[in-house]
Design a protein around this motif. Sequence first.
Motif, short mmCIF file in Angstrom:
data_model
loop_
_atom_site.label_atom_id
_atom_site.label_comp_id
_atom_site.label_asym_id
_atom_site.label_seq_id
_atom_site.Cartn_x
_atom_site.Cartn_y
_atom_site.Cartn_z
N ASP A 109 0.83 -1.20 0.00
CA ASP A 109 0.00 0.00 0.00
C ASP A 109 0.86 1.25 0.00
O ASP A 109 0.60 2.19 -0.76
N LEU A 110 1.91 1.27 0.81
CA LEU A 110 2.79 2.43 0.88
C LEU A 110 3.53 2.63 -0.44
O LEU A 110 3.64 3.76 -0.93
N ARG A 111 4.02 1.55 -1.02
CA ARG A 111 4.71 1.68 -2.30
C ARG A 111 3.75 2.17 -3.39
O ARG A 111 4.15 2.95 -4.26
N ALA A 112 2.50 1.74 -3.35
CA ALA A 112 1.52 2.21 -4.34
C ALA A 112 1.25 3.70 -4.16
O ALA A 112 1.15 4.44 -5.14
N ARG A 113 1.14 4.14 -2.91
CA ARG A 113 0.89 5.56 -2.67
C ARG A 113 2.08 6.43 -3.05
O ARG A 113 1.91 7.56 -3.48
N LEU A 114 3.31 5.91 -2.88
CA LEU A 114 4.50 6.70 -3.19
C LEU A 114 4.95 6.53 -4.64
O LEU A 114 5.89 7.19 -5.07
N GLY A 115 4.32 5.62 -5.37
CA GLY A 115 4.69 5.43 -6.76
C GLY A 115 5.99 4.68 -6.93
O GLY A 115 6.73 4.92 -7.88
N LEU A 116 6.30 3.78 -6.04
CA LEU A 116 7.53 3.00 -6.13
C LEU A 116 7.23 1.62 -6.68
O LEU A 116 6.18 1.06 -6.45
N THR A 117 8.18 1.07 -7.40
CA THR A 117 8.04 -0.29 -7.90
C THR A 117 8.40 -1.26 -6.79
O THR A 117 9.03 -0.88 -5.81
N ALA B 224 10.76 -3.30 -6.62
CA ALA B 224 12.20 -3.37 -6.44
C ALA B 224 12.72 -2.21 -5.61
O ALA B 224 13.84 -2.23 -5.15
N GLY B 225 11.91 -1.18 -5.44
CA GLY B 225 12.30 -0.06 -4.60
C GLY B 225 12.84 1.13 -5.36
O GLY B 225 13.23 2.11 -4.77
N THR B 226 12.86 1.09 -6.69
CA THR B 226 13.33 2.23 -7.46
C THR B 226 12.13 3.01 -7.96
O THR B 226 11.10 2.43 -8.29
N PRO B 227 12.23 4.33 -8.00
CA PRO B 227 11.10 5.13 -8.48
C PRO B 227 10.79 4.84 -9.94
O PRO B 227 11.70 4.57 -10.73
N GLU B 228 9.53 4.89 -10.28
CA GLU B 228 9.15 4.71 -11.67
C GLU B 228 9.52 5.97 -12.44
O GLU B 228 9.45 7.09 -11.93
N LEU B 229 9.90 5.80 -13.68
CA LEU B 229 10.27 6.94 -14.50
C LEU B 229 9.01 7.58 -15.05
O LEU B 229 8.12 6.91 -15.54
N ALA B 230 8.96 8.89 -14.96
CA ALA B 230 7.83 9.62 -15.50
C ALA B 230 8.07 9.86 -16.98
O ALA B 230 9.19 9.77 -17.48
N ALA B 231 7.02 10.19 -17.67
CA ALA B 231 7.14 10.50 -19.09
C ALA B 231 7.98 11.77 -19.23
O ALA B 231 7.90 12.68 -18.41
N PRO B 232 8.83 11.84 -20.26
CA PRO B 232 9.67 13.04 -20.40
C PRO B 232 8.82 14.27 -20.64
O PRO B 232 7.83 14.23 -21.37
N ARG B 233 9.23 15.34 -20.00
CA ARG B 233 8.51 16.61 -20.16
C ARG B 233 9.01 17.34 -21.40
O ARG B 233 10.17 17.25 -21.74
N THR B 234 8.12 18.06 -22.00
CA THR B 234 8.53 18.87 -23.16
C THR B 234 9.10 20.18 -22.65
O THR B 234 8.68 20.71 -21.64
N SER B 235 10.07 20.65 -23.36
CA SER B 235 10.76 21.86 -22.96
C SER B 235 9.94 23.08 -23.35
O SER B 235 9.38 23.15 -24.43
N THR B 236 9.91 24.06 -22.46
CA THR B 236 9.23 25.32 -22.75
C THR B 236 10.23 26.38 -23.21
O THR B 236 9.84 27.46 -23.59
N ARG B 237 11.50 26.01 -23.18
CA ARG B 237 12.54 26.96 -23.57
C ARG B 237 12.72 26.86 -25.07
O ARG B 237 12.85 25.79 -25.63
N THR B 238 12.77 27.99 -25.74
CA THR B 238 12.96 28.01 -27.18
C THR B 238 14.37 28.47 -27.55
O THR B 238 14.78 28.33 -28.68
N ALA B 239 15.13 29.02 -26.59
CA ALA B 239 16.45 29.56 -26.90
C ALA B 239 17.47 28.45 -27.10
O ALA B 239 18.42 28.63 -27.85
N SER B 240 17.31 27.30 -26.47
CA SER B 240 18.28 26.23 -26.64
C SER B 240 17.55 24.92 -26.89
O SER B 240 16.36 24.80 -26.68
N ASN B 241 18.30 23.92 -27.29
CA ASN B 241 17.72 22.62 -27.57
C ASN B 241 17.83 21.66 -26.40
O ASN B 241 17.48 20.51 -26.53
#
Length: 102
Positions: free
Chosen positions: A61-69, A71-88
């Motif tokens: 239950d605790l791992r489900a609430r904290l979003g842990l797998t 194995a104890g490592t955090p799940e990777l979130a989907a990559p965020r899109t950059s809001t910066r236009t000056a660099s890549n």
Amino acid sequence: MSRGLWFVAGAGAGVYAMVRGRRAAEALTADGLRDRWNGLTLGARLLRDEVAQGRADAEVDLRARLGLTPAGTPELAAPRTSTRTASNTPDTTDAPHEEGTT
């Protein structure tokens, strides 16, 4: 009526005392002590298993609430899109960026 009542009360008390005495004598024999010990160890094993199951359920239950797998490592979130236009380079921090400061 009064004598009959006292007779029944005395007979009941005698039967009760005889049964209790027989149970106490049986409990103090080797077989009785062995049975009590086996009952105690079985109860301790059941308690240990219940505590372990409760601990495992709480951890899930605790791992489900904290979003842990499991194995104890955090799940990777989907990559965020950059809001910066000056660099890549992608924006990987949660802090706001000030444009124009280098």
